[in-house]
Design a protein around this motif. Structure first.
Motif, mmCIF file in Angstrom:
data_model
loop_
_atom_site.group_PDB
_atom_site.id
_atom_site.type_symbol
_atom_site.label_atom_id
_atom_site.label_comp_id
_atom_site.label_asym_id
_atom_site.label_seq_id
_atom_site.Cartn_x
_atom_site.Cartn_y
_atom_site.Cartn_z
ATOM 1 N N TYR A 76 0.832 -1.206 0.000
ATOM 2 C CA TYR A 76 0.000 0.000 0.000
ATOM 3 C C TYR A 76 0.867 1.257 0.000
ATOM 4 O O TYR A 76 0.648 2.182 -0.787
ATOM 5 C CB TYR A 76 -0.912 -0.025 1.233
ATOM 6 N N GLN A 80 1.826 4.117 -2.982
ATOM 7 C CA GLN A 80 1.498 5.510 -2.707
ATOM 8 C C GLN A 80 2.731 6.421 -2.728
ATOM 9 O O GLN A 80 2.684 7.532 -3.255
ATOM 10 C CB GLN A 80 0.795 5.618 -1.353
ATOM 11 N N GLU A 113 -9.212 0.061 -0.404
ATOM 12 C CA GLU A 113 -8.214 1.140 -0.298
ATOM 13 C C GLU A 113 -6.966 0.811 -1.103
ATOM 14 O O GLU A 113 -6.387 1.675 -1.767
ATOM 15 C CB GLU A 113 -7.854 1.387 1.170
ATOM 16 N N ASN A 114 -6.548 -0.458 -1.044
ATOM 17 C CA ASN A 114 -5.394 -0.873 -1.842
ATOM 18 C C ASN A 114 -5.705 -0.799 -3.334
ATOM 19 O O ASN A 114 -4.913 -0.263 -4.126
ATOM 20 C CB ASN A 114 -4.992 -2.300 -1.473
#
Length: 301
Positions: A76, A80, A113-114
């Motif tokens: 993750y 990002q 979210e990932n």
């Protein structure tokens, strides 16, 4: 170590285009095979442990492979922090841990979210390709991917060709089914609030205007600095009027472990991150230094 990327030191985002990224590369053999067959492409491996990273680096050296890069970091945060939007053409996950318990859903690599972060980094028509032997994980992934409304989704039972991984040999001998999930990016995902961290160019030491400090006040204690920012202090070492404190910082779920020093300077003290600790410089660390300074330097009757 030319194939290894240290996220704490490298300039971000990386200047790569059309990357192929494998999350959880294990022995590295799959990534090595792809890189050997496609010498003009750039491949990137992500792992959380040093053991597979070191194995991959050794194999890259022995086979003189220079089109693979890797990092030791949670996927993750790797996506990002390191990759620019629209810079990845394919993401590969071979048999990711399904984390069977519902209480462990936050650890699944395909939680929304990932997938949101992956989608932002994928080029148009870029793909996430997942192979798994767990159908409940397939169902979870499809539900999370559908929520983002940006992927076309295909699920199939692939023909498994030689050479087989040790897991595939075991599962096929047990008569287990294997599924391939392909998520193709067709448009940008819906807006989703996600955990983020903010880097700073420098961390500044904090001056404690006091003629004494009480560092023992933080030993083996956990503090909430603000929402989603926590620090836990462990052992304390003392030499004269100087101290070192072992700390763990959680900043929106991003964990960093490092040493904090408290040093006597004339009629005041300086609290800082130890020069021997390598950290990603973030706002959270700076806030933690300010917070600890107030606690240990507070006047007491």
């Amino acid at each position: 170590m030319q194939n290894y990327i240290d996220y704490r030191k490298t300039q971000k985002p990386l200047e790569f285009e059309n990357l192929v990224v494998e999350i959880g590369f294990g022995s590295g053999d799959f990534l090595i095979k792809l890189a050997k067959e496609n010498r003009n492409e750039i491949f990137f491996g992500i792992e959380k442990s040093w053991i597979p990273v070191n194995k991959l680096l050794k194999k890259c050296g022995l086979k003189k492979i220079n089109n693979i890069y890797c990092i030791r970091l949670d996927a993750y945060w790797a996506f990002q922090l390191l990759f620019r939007d629209n810079s990845v053409k394919k993401i590969i996950m071979n048999y990711p841990d399904p984390w069977f318990k519902k209480s462990h859903a936050e650890r699944r690599l395909t939680r929304r979210e990932n997938l949101y972060v992956y989608a932002k980094k994928l080029i148009n028509d870029g793909e996430v390709k997942i192979r798994t032997d767990d159908y409940s994980f397939v169902e979870f992934t499809l539900q999370e991917a559908s929520f983002l409304n940006c992927f076309s989704i295909n699920v199939s039972n692939p023909t498994i060709n030689e050479p087989l991984t040790k897991y595939e040999k075991r599962w096929l001998s047990m008569g287990k089914n294997i599924w391939d999930i392909v998520l193709k990016k067709e448009k940008e995902p819906i807006t989703l609030k996600i955990n983020e961290i903010k880097e700073v160019s420098e961390l500044y030491p904090v001056r404690i205007s006091a003629d004494r400090v009480d560092v023992e006040l933080v030993a083996y204690k956990e503090f909430k600095i603000e929402e989603a920012l926590y620090i836990k202090c462990f052992s304390i070492w003392k030499k004269g009027q100087d101290y070192a404190v072992e700390v763990l910082l959680s900043e929106n779920g991003f964990l960093q472990s490092f040493m904090v020093t408290v040093k006597k300077k004339n009629d005041y003290f300086i609290i800082d991150v130890s020069k021997f600790s390598e950290v990603l410089k973030t706002e959270g660390i700076q806030k933690a230094l300010n917070f600890l300074a107030k606690i240990i330097g507070k006047e007491r009757s």
